[in-house]
Design an enzyme around this catalytic site. Sequence first.
Site, short mmCIF file in Angstrom:
data_model
loop_
_atom_site.label_atom_id
_atom_site.label_comp_id
_atom_site.label_asym_id
_atom_site.label_seq_id
_atom_site.Cartn_x
_atom_site.Cartn_y
_atom_site.Cartn_z
N THR A 62 59.95 25.77 26.90
CA THR A 62 60.10 24.46 25.96
C THR A 62 60.99 25.01 24.73
O THR A 62 60.55 25.91 24.17
CB THR A 62 58.70 23.88 25.58
OG1 THR A 62 57.89 24.04 26.76
CG2 THR A 62 58.83 22.72 24.96
N TYR A 108 59.01 45.34 20.67
CA TYR A 108 59.73 44.50 21.73
C TYR A 108 60.05 43.17 20.88
O TYR A 108 61.15 42.47 21.32
CB TYR A 108 58.79 44.35 22.93
CG TYR A 108 58.77 42.88 23.60
CD1 TYR A 108 59.83 42.54 24.45
CD2 TYR A 108 57.87 42.12 23.10
CE1 TYR A 108 59.68 41.42 25.17
CE2 TYR A 108 57.60 40.90 23.78
CZ TYR A 108 58.47 40.49 24.66
OH TYR A 108 58.41 39.34 25.40
N HIS A 163 54.37 32.39 33.41
CA HIS A 163 55.25 32.85 32.12
C HIS A 163 56.23 32.01 32.11
O HIS A 163 56.89 31.30 33.01
CB HIS A 163 55.76 34.29 32.30
CG HIS A 163 56.48 34.96 31.04
ND1 HIS A 163 57.48 34.66 30.83
CD2 HIS A 163 55.84 35.94 30.44
CE1 HIS A 163 57.65 35.29 29.64
NE2 HIS A 163 56.65 36.22 29.35
N GLY A 164 56.86 31.77 30.93
CA GLY A 164 58.22 31.03 30.62
C GLY A 164 59.19 31.49 31.39
O GLY A 164 59.41 32.72 31.47
N ASP A 165 60.23 30.39 31.71
CA ASP A 165 61.26 30.99 32.59
C ASP A 165 62.41 31.68 31.63
O ASP A 165 63.52 32.21 32.24
CB ASP A 165 61.84 30.03 33.28
CG ASP A 165 62.57 28.99 32.59
OD1 ASP A 165 62.47 28.89 31.39
OD2 ASP A 165 63.27 28.19 33.15
N TYR A 180 53.05 45.16 33.05
CA TYR A 180 51.65 44.66 33.03
C TYR A 180 50.91 45.35 34.03
O TYR A 180 49.70 45.18 34.52
CB TYR A 180 52.03 43.38 33.84
CG TYR A 180 52.34 42.14 32.92
CD1 TYR A 180 53.28 42.32 32.10
CD2 TYR A 180 51.84 40.82 33.11
CE1 TYR A 180 53.48 40.97 31.32
CE2 TYR A 180 51.96 39.74 32.58
CZ TYR A 180 52.89 39.73 31.71
OH TYR A 180 53.17 38.70 30.90
N ASP A 208 80.12 59.27 -3.36
CA ASP A 208 78.79 59.07 -3.60
C ASP A 208 78.28 59.93 -4.66
O ASP A 208 77.72 60.87 -4.59
CB ASP A 208 78.11 59.72 -2.19
CG ASP A 208 76.62 59.67 -2.39
OD1 ASP A 208 76.18 58.87 -2.95
OD2 ASP A 208 76.22 60.46 -1.31
C1 SPV Z 1 72.45 59.12 1.89
O1 SPV Z 1 72.44 58.31 3.01
O2 SPV Z 1 72.85 58.65 0.97
C2 SPV Z 1 71.45 60.12 1.61
C3 SPV Z 1 71.20 60.91 2.72
O3 SPV Z 1 71.06 60.40 0.32
S1 SPV Z 1 72.47 62.48 2.53
O4 SPV Z 1 73.82 61.92 2.63
O5 SPV Z 1 72.27 63.24 3.66
O6 SPV Z 1 72.20 63.05 1.40
MG MG Z 2 72.46 59.34 -0.91
#
Ligand code: SPV
Ligand code: MG
Length: 431
Positions: free
Chosen positions: A122, A43, A89-91, A75, A204
């Site tokens: 405060t 929280y 409690h604070g408002d 609670y 990637d």
């Molecule tokens: C990434 O988020 O780059 C990962 C997870 O390596 S995955 O894309 O599923 O390979």
């Molecule tokens: Mg990755």
Amino acid sequence: MKRVYTCFCTDIIHDGHRNIIREAQKYGEVIAGVLTDEEMIRYNRFPLIDFEERLQMVREIPGVSRVVVQKEILYDQMIANLRPDYVIHGDNWKIGPESAIRENVLSLLKEYGGELIEVAYTYNDEVRRADARAKELLAMPEYRRNRLRKLLNLCPIVKTLEVHSGLTGLIAEKTVVEHDGAFDQFDAMWVSSLCDSTAKGKPDIELVDMTSRFRTIDDVMEVTTKPIIFDGDTGGLIEHFVYTVRSLERMGVSAVIIEDKTGLKKNSLFGTEVEQTQDSVEHFSQKISAGKKVQLTDDFMIIARIESLILERGMEDALERARAYVKAGADGIMIHSRKKDPAEILEFCDRFRKEDRDTPIVVVPSSFNTVTEEELVQHGVNIVIYANQLTRSAFPAMEQTARDILRYHRAKEVDDRLLPIQDIISLIDEL
Ligand code: SPV
Ligand code: MG
């Protein structure tokens, strides 16, 4: 003597708190609750000091006659046990998600004629400074790095969200929801290679170099306090990986996950559609051991990611690798799959957990996204990573906006779905 109850969900005591206790004393004996760490992190934010110290800190406030532990943010239990004449409690809880707690208290008090006292919150210079200092400390490498290990002990499952910029970092840091009386927020952040590369318009394939990846981490770290899990791809050459470990550890990153592939890495979600080579157990184990040997603290974690299910090498291969990587020193195992059905992931988790009760298991349910956090917990998973959903939600929204501006030759038609100008200029706090 009448009973007054107030709950502390803090690790610093400032004027605002002292003022509440002074007010409370006017009504009777003051009983102070201290919210548990488990509940505080759902929280509020991670506490800077441990629970025993927080209890002591509240005991020492002049005017507090008794301290009790509050286990839930709502609670019900406390009020049933104590039946206080007053809750104070604070408002400041009248607005935002906290207003649900206020409603809860009001309805519980109403049942027996108890009363709620609200004190003007405060927010002076001392309070502001104390707040800011706590956040600064949480962001420091020494405080941030070990937090993932602490979370693994505190949470049934560490919920981790992908980040690739300061802005996405802020979303992971600040998003808190209240749902059915429970509060929730993310625990940690994942610096995904897929999304970090995508944000730069690159594939990637370990093309975005480490210097650039570290720059992303730095952008995220500057505006957040939550722990970071870094997607280290294959980890590269062993001779390079050891430097990466040292740098990440020094920066305050909590964990790196490296995958057991070699050569030109492609994203796992391609599976066997593209050529991908799995590393040998021996070589990957050496990489893990080399990384573990150079790290300087006990905090940093090296998590081994197994690609056997992705590359269709079978369950036995995955389990055999898990055993070997743990033996080589891995602090956790990530098991990945691109099947829609979570069955093979859950089978792996069950079988691995039977022989290894402690090593944390990490999963990334991008394809098998029907699985719930609760099911994952039942199968022994410790960390769940939502690895790309922020990027995937932003792209179609931005593309649609671009299309509509072209279509209508003005921006009015898209305005209703945009963040208001007033909000974008005040979104980022200034120091
Ligand atoms: C990434 O988020 O780059 C990962 C997870 O390596 S995955 O894309 O599923 O390979
Ligand atoms: Mg990755």
